[in-house]
Enzyme design. Structure first.
Site, PDB file in Angstrom:
ATOM      1  N   ASP A  38       0.594  -1.257  -0.173  1.00 13.68           N
ATOM      2  CA  ASP A  38      -0.108  -0.159   0.151  1.00 13.68           C
ATOM      3  C   ASP A  38       0.877   1.242  -0.126  1.00 13.68           C
ATOM      4  O   ASP A  38       0.403   2.154   0.640  1.00 13.68           O
ATOM      5  CB  ASP A  38      -0.984  -0.046   1.067  1.00 13.68           C
ATOM      6  CG  ASP A  38      -1.839  -1.115   1.271  1.00 13.68           C
ATOM      7  OD1 ASP A  38      -2.496  -1.601   0.213  1.00 13.68           O
ATOM      8  OD2 ASP A  38      -2.004  -1.912   2.383  1.00 13.68           O
ATOM      9  N   LYS A  68       1.989   2.550  -5.074  1.00 11.31           N
ATOM     10  CA  LYS A  68       2.990   1.832  -6.322  1.00 11.31           C
ATOM     11  C   LYS A  68       2.382   2.336  -7.443  1.00 11.31           C
ATOM     12  O   LYS A  68       2.927   2.452  -8.464  1.00 11.31           O
ATOM     13  CB  LYS A  68       3.283   0.452  -5.921  1.00 11.31           C
ATOM     14  CG  LYS A  68       4.247  -0.061  -4.733  1.00 11.31           C
ATOM     15  CD  LYS A  68       4.426  -1.474  -4.826  1.00 11.31           C
ATOM     16  CE  LYS A  68       3.026  -2.242  -4.352  1.00 11.31           C
ATOM     17  NZ  LYS A  68       2.632  -2.161  -3.021  1.00 11.31           N
ATOM     18  N   GLY A 101      -4.181  -4.547  -4.251  1.00 13.59           N
ATOM     19  CA  GLY A 101      -5.170  -3.954  -4.802  1.00 13.59           C
ATOM     20  C   GLY A 101      -4.586  -2.374  -5.361  1.00 13.59           C
ATOM     21  O   GLY A 101      -4.079  -1.485  -4.551  1.00 13.59           O
ATOM     22  N   HIS A 102      -4.506  -2.207  -6.547  1.00 19.08           N
ATOM     23  CA  HIS A 102      -3.534  -1.148  -7.169  1.00 19.08           C
ATOM     24  C   HIS A 102      -4.843  -0.027  -7.588  1.00 19.08           C
ATOM     25  O   HIS A 102      -5.470  -0.131  -8.453  1.00 19.08           O
ATOM     26  CB  HIS A 102      -2.760  -1.536  -8.290  1.00 19.08           C
ATOM     27  CG  HIS A 102      -1.502  -2.390  -7.996  1.00 19.08           C
ATOM     28  ND1 HIS A 102      -0.902  -3.383  -8.684  1.00 19.08           N
ATOM     29  CD2 HIS A 102      -1.185  -2.528  -6.547  1.00 19.08           C
ATOM     30  CE1 HIS A 102      -0.064  -3.695  -7.943  1.00 19.08           C
ATOM     31  NE2 HIS A 102       0.071  -3.380  -6.614  1.00 19.08           N
ATOM     32  N   GLN A 155       2.334  -5.792  -3.225  1.00 11.15           N
ATOM     33  CA  GLN A 155       2.782  -5.970  -1.878  1.00 11.15           C
ATOM     34  C   GLN A 155       4.074  -5.176  -1.440  1.00 11.15           C
ATOM     35  O   GLN A 155       4.171  -4.310  -2.243  1.00 11.15           O
ATOM     36  CB  GLN A 155       3.003  -7.313  -1.103  1.00 11.15           C
ATOM     37  CG  GLN A 155       1.494  -8.209  -1.332  1.00 11.15           C
ATOM     38  CD  GLN A 155       1.039  -8.804  -2.522  1.00 11.15           C
ATOM     39  OE1 GLN A 155       1.811  -9.269  -3.137  1.00 11.15           O
ATOM     40  NE2 GLN A 155      -0.088  -8.632  -2.977  1.00 11.15           N
TER      41      GLN A 155
HETATM   42  P1  IMP Z   1      -2.193 -12.743   1.927  1.00 13.14           P
HETATM   43  O1  IMP Z   1      -1.235 -12.099   0.721  1.00 13.14           O
HETATM   44  O2  IMP Z   1      -3.577 -12.509   1.328  1.00 13.14           O
HETATM   45  O3  IMP Z   1      -1.912 -14.005   2.075  1.00 13.14           O
HETATM   46  O4  IMP Z   1      -1.924 -12.096   3.081  1.00 13.14           O
HETATM   47  C1  IMP Z   1      -0.921 -11.865   3.689  1.00 13.14           C
HETATM   48  C2  IMP Z   1      -0.431 -10.577   4.606  1.00 13.14           C
HETATM   49  O5  IMP Z   1      -0.174  -9.755   3.457  1.00 13.14           O
HETATM   50  C3  IMP Z   1      -1.692  -9.833   5.406  1.00 13.14           C
HETATM   51  O6  IMP Z   1      -1.160  -9.388   6.316  1.00 13.14           O
HETATM   52  C4  IMP Z   1      -2.285  -9.070   4.067  1.00 13.14           C
HETATM   53  O7  IMP Z   1      -3.038  -7.934   4.623  1.00 13.14           O
HETATM   54  C5  IMP Z   1      -0.902  -8.539   3.522  1.00 13.14           C
HETATM   55  N1  IMP Z   1      -1.186  -8.078   2.038  1.00 13.14           N
HETATM   56  C6  IMP Z   1      -1.330  -8.974   0.939  1.00 13.14           C
HETATM   57  N2  IMP Z   1      -1.356  -8.199  -0.172  1.00 13.14           N
HETATM   58  C7  IMP Z   1      -1.311  -6.974   0.178  1.00 13.14           C
HETATM   59  C8  IMP Z   1      -1.332  -5.514  -0.392  1.00 13.14           C
HETATM   60  O8  IMP Z   1      -1.715  -5.548  -1.660  1.00 13.14           O
HETATM   61  N3  IMP Z   1      -1.236  -4.445   0.047  1.00 13.14           N
HETATM   62  C9  IMP Z   1      -1.080  -4.568   1.699  1.00 13.14           C
HETATM   63  N4  IMP Z   1      -1.103  -5.834   2.408  1.00 13.14           N
HETATM   64  C10 IMP Z   1      -1.125  -6.830   1.539  1.00 13.14           C
END
Ligand code: IMP
Length: 417
Positions: A13, A16, A40-41, A215
């Site tokens: 977040d 990017k 989520g871009h 991420q």
């Molecule tokens: P997962 O990727 O859904 O398995 O989540 C694992 C961890 O990464 C959690 O803490 C999510 O909130 C975090 N996470 C995954 N994708 C994003 C992103 O695009 N932005 C922020 N946090 C993310």
């Protein structure tokens, strides 16, 4: 020609997508190399807001090629839905959107496994996005995964699905799932391409490539705050393996840092503010998850973990985003070291238990009150805002080349050196 990577350097977040959208102007190809629809871009273009999960952020430029490479985990149904929304707005995918057939498929069962594992972890849950990312990557590594290329081979696909259901001890309607996946495969197969050759050819022709990270470094599956991480290699080292691209061929690595820190989901966050200032930042920065809508935890800029990101990724230049959000604070803190068990350190802990006893040490800087969202030149920023940027630059040892002061493409200050 240039090959550039744009990477999140915090807990995700970092805005990017806005930077990818800004830098994509110079790129011929925009390539995703890891993650899936957990990303989520958010991009604002011509007053319109788009939230992309799987489609690379270059899609809003009509002539860019957009690539989902093999390191991405793809929910084909979610992808088709996302494509339809964009197509309705007149965005075309024909001849410029590509998917590597090696990319692993996220199935409904992965989402179920994701939520089951979160439930069984109870209060220690990771706080995942619930998109099935962890179980999807786990299946890929366990060699039982379904890949995008399987979606055009009916018998092979069915046999693989039977084996996968067996592997997990699940009863699923194989015939129904096979049929749905084959329909999705029929719609997506025109986009299949061998991405390693696509990239090598682009490189030979001198085209510009932009690798778009999802991420952030502190969520990297190995170097992040394990086990509170995502399940892919988010760092620059993930590009070669994720996209099938040679690691020598990257000219510039842009690290995207927000002007303050946020984290969504569980896990350590040394500079978290659980007070009024944290709430103030959340509301001013609209810090709510683009994928899940969850409120993001907010805190001060952490130069210790940021420096860790710089060394892990080999950051050449920094894009500092959302600086406009900080206008209005009397003082702004930057964490410059951690105290762990009475010892001052500038190293990011390797073990989760060390975060429990960590005390951040702060440098207090004066804030600024002016609205800076229309400023185009670094020299026009209030002196305290310039000082804040220059302090981050000094602490990280890397130049801040881009400063974002608003969501629109044009609200970006490019610093010349
Ligand atoms: P997962 O990727 O859904 O398995 O989540 C694992 C961890 O990464 C959690 O803490 C999510 O909130 C975090 N996470 C995954 N994708 C994003 C992103 O695009 N932005 C922020 N946090 C993310």
């Amino acid at each position: 020609m240039s090959v550039r990577a744009v990477l999140g350097c915090m807990y995700g977040d970092e805005a990017k997508a806005k930077m990818v959208d800004f830098l994509a102007e110079e790129a011929d190809l925009v390539v995703r190399f890891q993650g899936g629809s957990n990303a989520g871009h958010t991009i604002k273009s011509a007053g319109k807001k788009y939230v992309l999960h799987l489609v690379p952020s270059g899609i809003l430029y009509p002539e860019k090629k957009c690539v989902i490479s093999s390191g991405v985990v793809v929910d084909p149904f979610a992808l088709l839905e996302e494509m339809q929304i964009l197509q309705k707005d007149g965005i075309s995918f024909k001849g410029r959107f590509f998917i590597d057939p090696r990319a692993v498929v996220i199935l409904p069962l992965h989402k179920n496994l994701d939520s089951r594992s979160e439930t069984s972890l109870g209060k220690n849950k990771i706080g995942t996005t619930g998109k099935g990312i962890g179980p999807g990557y786990a299946d890929a590594i366990s060699r039982v995964g379904i890949r995008m290329g399987d979606l055009i081979y009916p018998e092979f696909l069915q046999a693989r699905l039977i084996a996968l259901a067996d592997f997990h001890g699940l009863e699923i309607d194989i015939a129904e799932l096979t049929a749905k996946l084959l329909t999705a495969g029929e719609q997506l197969k025109e986009y299949f391409i061998q991405v390693p050759y696509l990239l090598a050819t682009a490189q030979e022709k001198g085209e510009s490539i932009l690798f778009e990270g999802a991420q952030g470094t502190l969520l990297d599956v190995v170097f992040g705050t394990y086990p509170y991480v995502t399940s892919s290699h988010v760092i620059a080292g993930g590009i070669g393996a994720g996209a099938g691209y040679n690691p020598r061929g990257i000219d510039e690595i842009v690290g995207v840092f927000k002007s303050y820190y946020t984290r969504v989901g569980s896990g350590p966050f040394p500079t978290e503010l659980t007070d009024e200032t944290g709430n103030w930042i959340r509301e001013r920065g609209n810090e709510y998850g683009a994928t899940t809508g969850r409120p993001r935890r907010c805190g001060w800029f952490d130069a210790v973990s940021s420096r860790y990101s710089v060394i892990l990724n080999g950051i050449d230049s920094i894009a500092l985003t959302l600086l406009d959000v900080l206008s209005g604070l009397d003082n702004i803190n930057i964490c410059t070291s951690y105290k762990i068990d009475g010892v001052i350190t500038q190293e990011f802990p390797s073990h989760i238990s060390q975060f429990g006893v960590l005390e951040p040490q702060y440098l207090e800087l004066p804030g600024w009150q002016e609205d800076i969202s229309e400023i185009k030149d670094f020299s026009e920023l209030p002196a305290n805002a310039r000082h804040y940027v220059e302090t981050i630059e000094k602490l990280l040892g890397v130049r801040v080349k881009y400063i974002s002061v608003g969501a629109e493409r044009m609200q970006t200050i490019l610093r010349e050196y």
